[in-house]
Design a protein around this motif. Structure first.
Motif, short mmCIF file in Angstrom:
data_model
loop_
_atom_site.label_atom_id
_atom_site.label_comp_id
_atom_site.label_asym_id
_atom_site.label_seq_id
_atom_site.Cartn_x
_atom_site.Cartn_y
_atom_site.Cartn_z
N UNK A 239 -1.79 -34.39 93.13
CA UNK A 239 -0.81 -33.38 92.71
C UNK A 239 -0.35 -32.49 93.86
N UNK A 240 -0.96 -32.69 95.04
CA UNK A 240 -0.57 -31.88 96.19
C UNK A 240 -1.12 -30.47 96.14
N UNK A 241 -2.29 -30.28 95.50
CA UNK A 241 -2.91 -28.97 95.36
C UNK A 241 -4.32 -28.98 95.95
N UNK A 242 -4.80 -27.81 96.32
CA UNK A 242 -6.21 -27.68 96.65
C UNK A 242 -7.01 -27.73 95.35
N UNK A 243 -8.25 -28.24 95.43
CA UNK A 243 -9.07 -28.40 94.24
C UNK A 243 -9.28 -27.06 93.52
N UNK A 244 -9.52 -26.00 94.31
CA UNK A 244 -9.76 -24.69 93.70
C UNK A 244 -8.52 -24.17 92.97
N UNK A 245 -7.33 -24.44 93.56
CA UNK A 245 -6.08 -24.00 92.91
C UNK A 245 -5.82 -24.77 91.62
N UNK A 246 -6.16 -26.07 91.63
CA UNK A 246 -5.99 -26.87 90.42
C UNK A 246 -6.92 -26.37 89.32
N UNK A 247 -8.15 -26.04 89.69
CA UNK A 247 -9.09 -25.51 88.70
C UNK A 247 -8.59 -24.20 88.12
N UNK A 248 -8.07 -23.32 88.99
CA UNK A 248 -7.56 -22.05 88.51
C UNK A 248 -6.37 -22.23 87.58
N UNK A 249 -5.48 -23.16 87.92
CA UNK A 249 -4.31 -23.43 87.09
C UNK A 249 -4.72 -24.01 85.75
N UNK A 250 -5.65 -24.97 85.78
CA UNK A 250 -6.11 -25.60 84.55
C UNK A 250 -6.78 -24.57 83.63
N UNK A 251 -7.54 -23.66 84.22
CA UNK A 251 -8.21 -22.63 83.43
C UNK A 251 -7.19 -21.74 82.75
N UNK A 252 -6.13 -21.37 83.49
CA UNK A 252 -5.09 -20.52 82.91
C UNK A 252 -4.37 -21.23 81.77
N UNK A 253 -4.22 -22.54 81.89
CA UNK A 253 -3.50 -23.32 80.88
C UNK A 253 -4.40 -23.69 79.70
N UNK A 254 -5.69 -23.33 79.77
CA UNK A 254 -6.59 -23.61 78.66
C UNK A 254 -7.16 -25.00 78.65
N UNK A 255 -7.18 -25.66 79.81
CA UNK A 255 -7.71 -27.03 79.90
C UNK A 255 -9.18 -26.98 80.28
N UNK A 256 -9.97 -27.90 79.73
CA UNK A 256 -11.38 -28.01 80.09
C UNK A 256 -11.52 -28.90 81.32
N UNK A 257 -12.36 -28.45 82.27
CA UNK A 257 -12.56 -29.20 83.50
C UNK A 257 -13.85 -30.02 83.36
#
Length: 549
Positions: free
Chosen positions: A531-549
């Motif tokens: 996705x062209x993102x850093x892993x930490x940024x993807x985790x933060x985005x997923x958390x904001x969107x309500x996705x489980x990691x």
């Protein structure tokens, strides 16, 4: 009368001439002048009046009631004032003159109560032959001014006239400067509103950046802004300046990369006449112009090594020295610098002074690249669309679903600048097409953005500078397509008809993340890379969107 001047009068004139500059720069120059004049002339009352059309307006009075300072005297209605105005030389009225005195009855009670004035002296004040005012002195004692020499009175008139003329010029300049200052502030405010003065974005990286700006803006610390080309370093510098105590002044901008080494020192610190060939007049440098405000040195890593030592001195001592001058003077300048270079590496290579680096590195701020701000991309695109909608005088603009998809998935090597350039070109293309079709609403598609077709594909190994301003291809992973292969935009089956733009963007991001994670067999690190993102940024985005990691 004799033309010689008594010693005590000579001393008064000398002191007046010496104090003239102090008179002008003080809050009450005219009153100070009259107080010094009282040491040489035994008056009970005196006044300095300025000519304004048909009127004489008091500028300062001594020995007269307070109300006289607020009066305007019509010249034609006061014979004595009229005679003084028409005279070429100082004039004394006879003691037995029956002409009414404009100040009769206005002496302060401490000196007289409704007493008529007996001695009256008037001196016309002229500048280049034109009457600008008069000086009057009055005494209750008959013949109080008979001992005054004519040339002494003439010199008094010359000094008073010089004072009044200079004060008038300074007041005019100050009034003009204040007006221009207000105009500049209004223009700056309008420009900020047109260009979007605030930083745009809701990502975690932008929230952290805004917190840092709010913190450092409260201080006068030097700030070093680091980041790739096009991330918005100048915008951040202006935001720091506008939020600081110096925000009411204009921030002075210098592009160090555009300064030839031969003139860099002069541009920053100024020069005196004759300092070098072509220096035909004295010139102020950027530091002098920025005194009391903020100086922004963009691309500071490009400064010649010789100029860096002088810049260090300003940071250490607050002193500047013009080229060709031995004099130094102090300036109060808040410095913000920016660069896309790695200054540590530049120091190791000997191209940047270590001591200057540490002076600039008091408060470093590193700006995130746009690829690490995925959730801000569509917000920025919407900002640029509104900006160019106004410039192109369009009724409405829309961004198609395929265009939104491609914008989010692209790697953005040229960052926000590249996004702005791309959107402006796309709107221009789309508006021309829609106008030919006679529509008012303009739809910007991936075709307008230049996303489709293998001929537009770009090599992912190209540098940021190579890609800025070009029409890049937007394959899903920003890879080059095979010859003859079309780049097919990603489409997801999402019903967004009842969603706001922000909600639709979140829904798209949620589905896209789930899709890529599924393709990567649940490997979030691999999905982040895809996705062209850093892993930490993807985790933060997923958390904001309500996705489980």
């Amino acid at each position: 009368k004799s033309t010689s001047i008594p010693i005590q009068h000579d001393q008064v004139l000398l002191q007046m001439a010496q104090d003239l500059n102090r008179f002008i720069s003080s809050d009450d120059p005219y009153e100070r002048f009259l107080k010094l004049l009282h040491q040489a002339i035994p008056f009970h009352a005196a006044a300095l009046l300025h000519v304004e059309g048909d009127y004489l307006v008091p500028q300062a009075v001594i020995g007269l009631s307070e109300e006289t300072i607020f009066r305007k005297y019509t010249i034609a209605k006061h014979p004595r004032l009229q005679i003084i105005c028409k005279s070429e030389e100082p004039i004394q009225f006879p003691v037995d003159s029956r002409l009414p005195d404009p100040f009769d009855g206005f002496l302060k009670p401490a000196q007289a109560s409704n007493a008529n004035i007996h001695s009256c002296l008037g001196i016309p004040l002229r500048s280049e032959g034109e009457l600008i005012g008069i000086l009057t002195a009055d005494s209750l004692q008959p013949n109080a001014f008979d001992h005054l020499e004519l040339n002494f009175l003439q010199m008094l008139g010359a000094l008073a006239g010089t004072l009044m003329q200079t004060k008038m010029l300074l007041d005019t300049v100050q009034s003009h400067a204040e007006k221009q200052g207000r105009v500049v502030q209004d223009l700056m405010r309008d420009a900020q509103e047109r260009e979007g003065g605030s930083l745009i974005g809701t990502s975690l990286a932008m929230k952290k950046l805004k917190e840092e700006i709010a913190l450092v803006s409260k201080t006068d610390l030097a700030v070093l802004i680091l980041g790739e080309t096009g991330v918005g370093k100048e915008r951040v510098a202006r935001s720091i300046h506008q939020s600081s105590s110096r925000g009411g002044q204009a921030m002075i901008y210098v592009n160090c990369a555009a300064l030839p080494e031969s003139i860099a020192e002069s541009e920053l610190f100024g020069h005196v006449r004759g300092a070098f060939t072509g220096a035909e007049s004295q010139r102020s440098g950027k530091f002098e112009i920025a005194d009391g405000s903020t100086l922004f040195l963009d691309e500071v890593g490009e400064l010649p090594i010789g100029v860096q030592s002088k810049l260090l001195r300003v940071l250490q001592e607050g002193e500047i020295q013009r080229v060709g001058s031995d004099k130094t003077f102090t300036v109060n300048v808040r410095l913000i610098a920016a660069t896309n270079r790695n200054l540590k590496e530049e120091v190791k290579a000997g191209r940047f002074r270590s001591d200057l680096y540490h002076r600039l590195h008091v408060y470093p701020i590193t700006l995130p690249p746009l690829r690490d701000r995925g959730e801000d991309i569509l917000l920025l695109a919407a900002h640029f669309m509104e900006l160019y909608r106004k410039r192109f005088a369009l009724d409405a603009l829309r961004l198609s679903a395929d265009a939104r998809t491609m914008l989010v998935n692209y790697n953005w090597p040229g960052n926000v600048r590249e996004l702005g350039n791309l959107v402006s070109r796309a709107i221009l293309k789309a508006s021309s097409k829609e106008r030919r079709e006679g529509n008012h609403a303009v739809m910007v598609t991936s075709e307008d953005l230049g996303f489709s077709g293998s001929s537009n594909a770009t090599n992912s190994t190209s540098t940021s500078e190579d890609k800025i301003g070009t029409e890049e291809s937007f394959s899903e992973n920003n890879e080059q397509s095979e010859p003859g292969e079309s780049v097919i935009p990603l489409t997801l089956n999402i019903d967004i008809s009842d969603l706001s733009l922000h909600e639709a963007c979140d829904e798209f991001k949620k589905n896209r993340i789930l899709q890529v994670v599924k393709e990567c067999d649940g490997n979030w690190s691999m999905a982040a890379k895809k996705l062209g993102l850093y892993r930490s940024n993807l985790h933060g985005l997923a958390k904001r969107l309500g996705l489980k990691i």
